[in-house]
Design a protein around this motif. Structure first.
Motif, PDB file in Angstrom:
ATOM      1  N   GLN A  72     -16.038  60.603   4.768  1.00 37.27           N
ATOM      2  CA  GLN A  72     -17.496  61.364   4.716  1.00 37.27           C
ATOM      3  C   GLN A  72     -17.896  61.894   3.451  1.00 37.27           C
ATOM      4  OE1 GLN A  72     -19.379  61.020   7.599  1.00 37.27           O
ATOM      5  NE2 GLN A  72     -18.079  59.426   8.240  1.00 37.27           N
ATOM      6  N   ALA A  73     -19.003  61.882   3.019  1.00 39.04           N
ATOM      7  CA  ALA A  73     -19.366  62.552   2.120  1.00 39.04           C
ATOM      8  C   ALA A  73     -19.254  63.962   1.988  1.00 39.04           C
ATOM      9  CB  ALA A  73     -20.817  62.359   1.588  1.00 39.04           C
ATOM     10  N   ALA A 113     -25.071  62.788  -3.964  1.00 38.62           N
ATOM     11  CA  ALA A 113     -25.033  62.209  -2.676  1.00 38.62           C
ATOM     12  C   ALA A 113     -25.705  60.871  -2.477  1.00 38.62           C
ATOM     13  CB  ALA A 113     -25.808  62.971  -1.853  1.00 38.62           C
ATOM     14  N   GLU A 114     -26.785  60.584  -3.378  1.00 38.20           N
ATOM     15  CA  GLU A 114     -27.410  59.226  -3.448  1.00 38.20           C
ATOM     16  C   GLU A 114     -26.315  58.262  -4.090  1.00 38.20           C
ATOM     17  OE1 GLU A 114     -31.105  59.672  -5.642  1.00 38.20           O
ATOM     18  OE2 GLU A 114     -32.024  60.973  -3.978  1.00 38.20           O
ATOM     19  N   TRP A 157     -23.199  58.278  -3.834  1.00 35.18           N
ATOM     20  CA  TRP A 157     -22.336  58.176  -2.959  1.00 35.18           C
ATOM     21  C   TRP A 157     -22.705  57.082  -1.988  1.00 35.18           C
ATOM     22  CZ3 TRP A 157     -17.451  61.011  -1.762  1.00 35.18           C
ATOM     23  CH2 TRP A 157     -16.856  60.705  -0.281  1.00 35.18           C
ATOM     24  N   ASP A 158     -23.985  57.326  -1.562  1.00 29.66           N
ATOM     25  CA  ASP A 158     -24.498  56.314  -0.506  1.00 29.66           C
ATOM     26  C   ASP A 158     -24.617  54.986  -0.912  1.00 29.66           C
ATOM     27  OD1 ASP A 158     -24.459  58.241   1.375  1.00 29.66           O
ATOM     28  OD2 ASP A 158     -26.579  58.711   1.122  1.00 29.66           O
ATOM     29  N   ARG A 159     -24.946  54.858  -2.481  1.00 31.46           N
ATOM     30  CA  ARG A 159     -24.832  53.579  -2.964  1.00 31.46           C
ATOM     31  C   ARG A 159     -23.611  52.652  -3.023  1.00 31.46           C
ATOM     32  NH1 ARG A 159     -24.403  51.197  -7.638  1.00 31.46           N
ATOM     33  NH2 ARG A 159     -23.494  52.821  -8.831  1.00 31.46           N
ATOM     34  N   PRO A 178     -20.663  51.532   0.911  1.00 33.55           N
ATOM     35  CA  PRO A 178     -20.895  50.330   1.449  1.00 33.55           C
ATOM     36  C   PRO A 178     -19.875  49.391   1.010  1.00 33.55           C
ATOM     37  CG  PRO A 178     -23.148  51.325   1.074  1.00 33.55           C
ATOM     38  CD  PRO A 178     -22.090  52.139   0.428  1.00 33.55           C
ATOM     39  N   CYS A 228     -18.958  60.952  -8.461  1.00 32.01           N
ATOM     40  CA  CYS A 228     -20.491  60.993  -8.082  1.00 32.01           C
ATOM     41  C   CYS A 228     -20.896  62.454  -8.612  1.00 32.01           C
ATOM     42  CB  CYS A 228     -20.517  61.371  -6.480  1.00 32.01           C
ATOM     43  SG  CYS A 228     -20.351  59.672  -5.679  1.00 32.01           S
TER      44      CYS A 228
END
Length: 154
Positions: free
Chosen positions: A39-40, A49-50, A52-54, A57, A77
């Motif tokens: 989890q971030a 955070a962006e 991380w989300d990139r 996946p 990140c």
């Protein structure tokens, strides 16, 4: 930069047969970590955070990350976020500043350079650069396998 050893899952993707890498060497799978993406951290900056989300996946799809990788991925990140921030400042203010001593390099030039180095170092551990992606896909270098006729010759 020293190459990071490829995770077993990456070595097996292009393997010749079950349990063997592309060179036909047996792949030791190592500890059986539970491959659940971390989890971030809540304290990541917006840019981090962006990022991380990139990346999560695809790293998750390839089974390259686990909960224990959280700190390393957070460091990557945040290095990215620092690089972006410093680069934006240089774009707005220019490469040089006026000082009593005359024109000097903008401090954010060095900040961006250092953050870029740190980011590339962390990225290499996850195969996030073209060269490290290829190194991981090839098996990442000498794994010390005695069956390799080229290992240890000299």
């Amino acid at each position: 930069m020293a190459r990071a050893a490829a995770p077993a899952s990456l070595k097996l993707i292009n393997g010749r047969s079950a349990g063997r890498d592309s060179g036909g060497r047996k792949v030791e799978t190592g500890p059986a970590f539970k491959r659940v993406p971390p989890q971030a951290p809540t304290w990541l900056s917006k840019e981090a955070a962006e990022e991380w989300d990139r990346v999560i996946p695809e790293l998750s799809r390839l089974d390259l990350i686990k909960e224990q990788d959280r700190a390393a991925l957070a460091a990557y990140c945040e290095a990215w976020a620092t690089f972006v921030s410093a680069t934006r400042v240089v774009q707005e203010e220019g490469l040089v500043i006026e000082a009593r001593q005359g024109k000097l390099a903008h401090p954010c030039v060095a900040i961006a350079r250092n953050a870029g180095r740190e980011m590339r170092s962390w990225a290499a551990h996850f195969g996030l650069t073209p060269s490290t992606e290829q190194a991981l896909a090839r098996g990442g270098g000498d794994d010390g396998d005695e069956a390799n006729p080229f290992a240890g010759s000299g």
